[in-house]
Structures are given as C-alpha cells and as structure tokens.
Design a protein around this motif. Sequence first.
Motif, PDB file in Angstrom:
ATOM      1  N   SER A 146       0.839  -1.193   0.000  1.00 41.00           N
ATOM      2  CA  SER A 146       0.000   0.000   0.000  1.00 41.00           C
ATOM      3  C   SER A 146       0.875   1.245   0.000  1.00 41.00           C
ATOM      4  CB  SER A 146      -0.901   0.021   1.232  1.00 41.00           C
ATOM      5  OG  SER A 146      -1.715  -1.127   1.265  1.00 41.00           O
ATOM      6  N   VAL A 147       0.355   2.324  -0.584  1.00 41.28           N
ATOM      7  CA  VAL A 147       1.051   3.607  -0.621  1.00 41.28           C
ATOM      8  C   VAL A 147       0.417   4.519   0.416  1.00 41.28           C
ATOM      9  CG1 VAL A 147       1.711   5.584  -2.028  1.00 41.28           C
ATOM     10  CG2 VAL A 147       1.530   3.314  -3.068  1.00 41.28           C
ATOM     11  N   VAL A 148       1.140   4.802   1.485  1.00 40.48           N
ATOM     12  CA  VAL A 148       0.637   5.637   2.576  1.00 40.48           C
ATOM     13  C   VAL A 148       1.019   7.083   2.301  1.00 40.48           C
ATOM     14  CG1 VAL A 148       0.709   6.057   5.059  1.00 40.48           C
ATOM     15  CG2 VAL A 148       0.855   3.718   4.188  1.00 40.48           C
ATOM     16  N   VAL A 149       0.008   7.973   2.280  1.00 35.30           N
ATOM     17  CA  VAL A 149       0.259   9.393   2.041  1.00 35.30           C
ATOM     18  C   VAL A 149       0.013  10.244   3.286  1.00 35.30           C
ATOM     19  CG1 VAL A 149      -0.143   9.287  -0.433  1.00 35.30           C
ATOM     20  CG2 VAL A 149      -2.060   9.711   1.094  1.00 35.30           C
ATOM     21  N   GLY A 150      -0.550   9.653   4.312  1.00 33.24           N
ATOM     22  CA  GLY A 150      -0.787  10.401   5.534  1.00 33.24           C
ATOM     23  C   GLY A 150      -0.925   9.459   6.708  1.00 33.24           C
TER      24      GLY A 150
END
Length: 178
Positions: free
Chosen positions: A103-107
């Motif tokens: 997963s790509v975590v942005v916050g």
Amino acid sequence: MKKIVFLGAVACVALVFTSCKSSESAYRKAYDKAQAQEQAYNANTTNTQPEPATTTTDTTVPVVAPLDQRPADQTRVVDNNDNVTVRHENVNYESGEPLKAFSVVVGSYSIKANADDLLARLQRAGYKATEASADINGTTYYRVISATADTKGDAVTSRNAIRGSLYNPKGDAWILAK
C-alpha cells in the motif's frame, strides 16, 4: 623605553615589507624558463612520427561493444524496485478499498478526523483511497492509503505518481507491506 621599542617595531616592519618585494628579474627568469620548456615540448611532438600499424593477432586487446545511442524520448528507464524501502506493519482495515499486499501511505494521523478528511479528499479526486489503523507503542495511528497493489513494483509506480501532487505536496509517501 617605549620609544625605543616602538622604533624597533617600525624598523622590523619596514625591513619585512622591503625584503618581500619581487623583482622583475625573477619574473623574467620564470617566463624565459617556461618559454624554453614549451619550445622543447613543441620540438619533440613535431619531430615524432606515428608508428606504422602492425597486423598482429594479439589476443590481449580488449573488445569493446558499440554504444547503442538513442534519443532520450526512446530510452526506457527501468527502476530497481528491490532497493525501495518498505515498512512492515500489522494494520487493521478501517474503510475504503480492501487492502492488498503493498500500500502507498500518504498520511498518518493520531486523530481519526484528520485521517477521514484526507481520505474524503482523495476519494473525491478519484483515488481508490482506503484507511487503516496501526497500534504502535500503545498509540493508534490512522494510515491514509492512496493506492494498494499486489506487487511491490506497482506500489512503487503509484507512490512515484502521487509524490509532489496536490494531495501530497511534501512528497513523503511511503510503501507499507502488511
């Protein structure tokens, strides 16, 4: 006594400044020497003739493959996804799209309302965003995920696409593996 010390100091300073002057003759000698060296070099290089090429079958000469030159717009850049750092955490699904392997975590927020706000903005912008929570040292962090993928390469591509965008202006997106 002070006058004698003062006059002695002035005399020493005057002596130092007058003895440090470079004379024109020293510069002239250095210039003449450099000219002579240049003339000798030129005489040696013009008198030498190139050696005739020999046709021997010496196997010690390395063979160099030709360089394949292509315009920059035709060159394919291949990322080495093996070197991308991945953080492993045990996360719990909260809302949005189901989580895949990467997963790509942005916050990441400790307050759920802040995470919900970013999640809603990403979903309005067309991202298949999701939210997960992780318990780290007794504190619950809510991870806002912009994309989720089955392979690490796909996750890296998604991370690179969102970095620096309006929704991630600092470019601090990272990869999470569950």
